[in-house]
Enzyme design. Structure first.
Site, PDB file in Angstrom:
ATOM      1  CG  ASP A   1      29.648  54.916 -16.099  1.00 19.96           C
ATOM      2  OD1 ASP A   1      29.768  56.094 -16.469  1.00 19.96           O
ATOM      3  OD2 ASP A   1      29.453  53.970 -16.883  1.00 19.96           O
TER       4      ASP A   1
ATOM      5  CB  THR B   1      26.532  54.859 -20.360  1.00 21.89           C
ATOM      6  OG1 THR B   1      26.129  56.204 -20.596  1.00 21.89           O
ATOM      7  CG2 THR B   1      26.161  53.997 -21.553  1.00 21.89           C
TER       8      THR B   1
ATOM      9  CG  ASP C   1      29.579  49.606 -18.059  1.00 22.15           C
ATOM     10  OD1 ASP C   1      29.954  50.789 -17.966  1.00 22.15           O
ATOM     11  OD2 ASP C   1      28.845  49.197 -18.977  1.00 22.15           O
TER      12      ASP C   1
END
Length: 674
Positions: free
Chosen positions: A365, A367, A565
């Site tokens: 991912d 961000t 996250d």
């Protein structure tokens, strides 16, 4: 295995299975202790005084409930593996435990049945302690596995708590608070400032910024006005909204994400333990040798032939009981997990370690994984005659009264640069435009260029091109205007983590291909990918599309790890061969992953891969130790030395050799600590 309860069901999970395992383990440990003392405590004066026969019967009394009550689930799985011919570690454990217990019972009931050559003084050849200890240790492993599964189900259910329990329904202009289960499609709901969106729907009236980071992973709130879509669980900003419910209950996007996580965890093919794969052919070989040993001694052995045949056949099964083999994997995994924890790498189970060793593709991912996940002031461009510090001071003076994350970033940027700013009065937030207020008697505005142009403020062509260039580079741009005169612009961005480039380079050197999966805009994704030299990108993805990317990559034969996250990453983390969660992210991401990096440090992925490779190498070495032991012990137990020197395997010597093999496995595993 027992059936798993649906984590989307109502109420708390029933942990009866885990409670029962704990109960049987505790009783097993209590009952095994005296068996160990009676069998291994020959040096204790009071143990010496117990006659051999009485000692054996006492061990039998204490060990029998351990084997047949505490270890009943293990024996039933061994029986199931034999019925279906899916031979595994439970098969070996069941055969070994029953052979050790059964042989020992025969020894104490018919002691004269055994030749004098196999006794040690007046001690009978009994293995009650082996049967009891193996049962208790395997139960402990089952408890550890059960706790991991329970934690996963709990985290999935906690996702549902992201949606509020009640909603404010409008009927004929009157507002009623109702339980979320009573909300129907078509109901109009009021969403107050700071409240969570209760269901999926669209805005009927009002305007506000909504924090959708729990779904998209992106930190910037999204403006919502008439007809804009809203998702359950996202957080309203400072505005008030009237919305129309369109999807409720299990049909909301949040519920679908929860279901995707649960489904991915249920359907993920379990990575078979190395010892199980070994056991699939080792078990029939051991049984065959035991049968051949029985036939050979019954045919050609000395009198009493039946006694020798039975003793040597059972001795083969006992010595093949997987003490070292059973320790080979869990001992290395236990030490490896401890070492990983010291390095900030939390490993959920052995499957994650084994899978990570063979990973050749890492999906990440953006961000919060490659970037910090917090917008910051990245550039200030003043117009001629202006300076950057004044521009930031004007912007911070107005934004200090704003609750928008971009405003927080501007204020933080001023503080970091030691810039002082005045107090603002007559503050006003302009939905979809920016913020304005009076600072030092002058009107100041901070917001979007498009809003300014709509209200007749012309911007310099070069200035506009500069703003567009920054936007293409993935920055968010705001214009600072004082008394209807533009002073300059401020660009904000989500910085790349300091060690991200080194981590990516290191993973490339380890032969791992890296692909970015992000919900962010493609221009921003391309910028980050270019800096870090990411191999491939896929942008503007929903959680379901991330999951599809993982499945498609696995379908073409790649071994995939996913690092993320956010809640939006949870389904992909669960579906990958191994999920890697940033410890700075959400609980559900960490519970969906096999590995968690405590500090959200990308270098931790490198450390995790190296640790998995080291641990699997140690496991293979341990299995080799175990097979050397069995390779030597089984023929001796079968009696191959008897024709040469008249020597049969003494039970005491067998115990010593068994212990030595286990010690070698333990010492080899402890090397991982260094």
């Amino acid at each position: 295995m027992d059936l798993e309860l649906n984590p989307l069901g109502t109420g708390e999970a029933d942990d009866a299975e885990l409670r029962q395992l704990w109960q049987r383990f505790i009783w097993g440990a209590i009952l095994t202790l005296p068996v160990l003392i009676l069998s291994m405590g020959g040096g204790l004066p009071w143990v010496k005084e117990i006659p051999s026969g009485a000692n054996g019967w006492m061990q039998c009394v204490w060990s029998t409930p351990v084997v047949f009550w505490c270890g009943w689930s293990l024996l039933s799985r061994a029986w199931a593996s034999l019925k279906t011919w899916q031979l595994n570690m439970f098969t070996l454990i069941g055969l070994g435990v029953l052979a050790a217990w059964g042989f020992s019972v025969v020894a104490i009931v018919w002691p004269d049945f055994f030749p004098h050559s196999v006794t040690h003084g007046d001690m009978l050849p009994v293995y009650f302690e082996s049967a009891a200890v193996i049962t208790v240790l395997v139960l402990l492993g089952q408890i550890i596995e059960g706790r991991a599964r329970a934690a996963t189900g709990s985290a999935i259910r906690s996702l549902l708590d992201l949606a509020p329990k009640t909603a404010f329904v409008l009927e004929a202009g009157v507002e009623f608070e109702r339980a979320l289960e009573e909300v129907k499609v078509g109901d109009q709901l009021r969403v107050k400032p700071g409240a969570k969106i209760p269901v999926d729907g669209v805005v009927v009236s009002g305007s506000s910024f909504v924090d959708e980071s729990m779904l998209t992973g992106e930190p910037m709130p999204v403006q919502k006005a008439s007809d804009a879509a809203l998702s359950a669980g996202t957080v309203n900003g400072t505005g008030s909204l009237i919305m129309r419910a369109e999807r409720v209950g299990n049909e909301t996007l949040l519920s679908q994400i929860v279901e995707m996580v649960a489904a991915a965890q249920r359907t993920r093919a379990p990575i078979q333990n190395l010892a199980d794969r070994v056991a699939s052919w080792f078990v029939p070989v051991v049984v065959l040798i035991s049968i051949l040993s029985f036939v050979f001694w019954l045919w050609l052995g000395p009198e009493p032939r039946l006694a020798y045949a039975l003793m040597n056949a059972v001795a083969v099964l006992i010595i093949a009981c997987p003490c070292a083999l059973g320790l080979a994997t869990p001992m290395a995994v236990t030490v490896g997990i401890g070492r990983g924890a010291r390095e900030g790498v939390l490993i959920r189970n052995a499957e994650a370690l084994e899978a990570l060793e063979r990973v050749d593709t890492l999906m990440v991912d953006k961000t919060g994984t490659l970037t910090e996940g917090r917008p910051r002031v990245s550039e200030i461009q003043p117009l001629p005659g202006q300076n950057a510090r004044d521009i930031l001071a004007w912007a911070a003076a107005v934004e200090v009264a704003s609750e928008h994350p971009l405003g927080d970033a501007i204020v933080l940027g001023a503080k970091e640069r030691g810039i002082e700013y005045q107090e603002v009065s007559e503050f006003e937030a302009v939905p979809g435009g920016g913020v304005l207020g009076t600072v030092g008697g002058r009107e100041a505005f901070v917001g979007q260029a498009a809003y300014l142009r709509r209200h007749g403020l012309d911007l310099d062509a070069d200035f506009t091109r500069s703003a567009e260039r920054l936007q293409k580079d993935g920055h968010t741009v705001v214009i600072v205007v004082v008394d209807e005169k533009a002073l300059g612009l401020i660009a904000l961005s989500d910085p790349i983590k300091a060690n991200a480039e080194d981590a990516v380079n290191g993973l490339h050197q380890m032969g791992i291909q890296i692909r970015m999966l992000t919900g962010d805009h493609e221009l921003t994704a391309q910028k980050v990918a270019g800096i870090l030299k990411i191999d491939q990108i896929a942008a503007s993805l929903t959680p379901a599309e991330k999951l599809d990317q993982i499945r498609a990559t696995i379908a073409v034969g790649r071994r995939v790890a996913m690092a993320g996250d956010g809640i939006n990453d949870a389904p992909a983390l669960a579906a990958a061969h191994v999920g890697i969660a940033m410890g700075t992210g959400t609980d559900i991401a960490m519970e969906s992953a096999g590995i968690t990096l405590v500090k959200g440090d990308l270098m931790g992925i490198q450390r995790a891969v190296l640790l998995s490779r080291d641990t699997m190498r140690i496991i293979r070495q341990n299995l080799w130790f175990a097979f050397v032991y069995n390779g030597l012990g089984i023929p001796i137990a079968a009696g191959v030395l008897y024709p040469l020197c008249g020597w049969l395997l003494n039970p005491m010597l067998a115990s010593a050799v068994m212990s030595l093999s286990s010690v070698s496995v333990i010492l080899n595993s402890l090397r991982l600590r260094k």
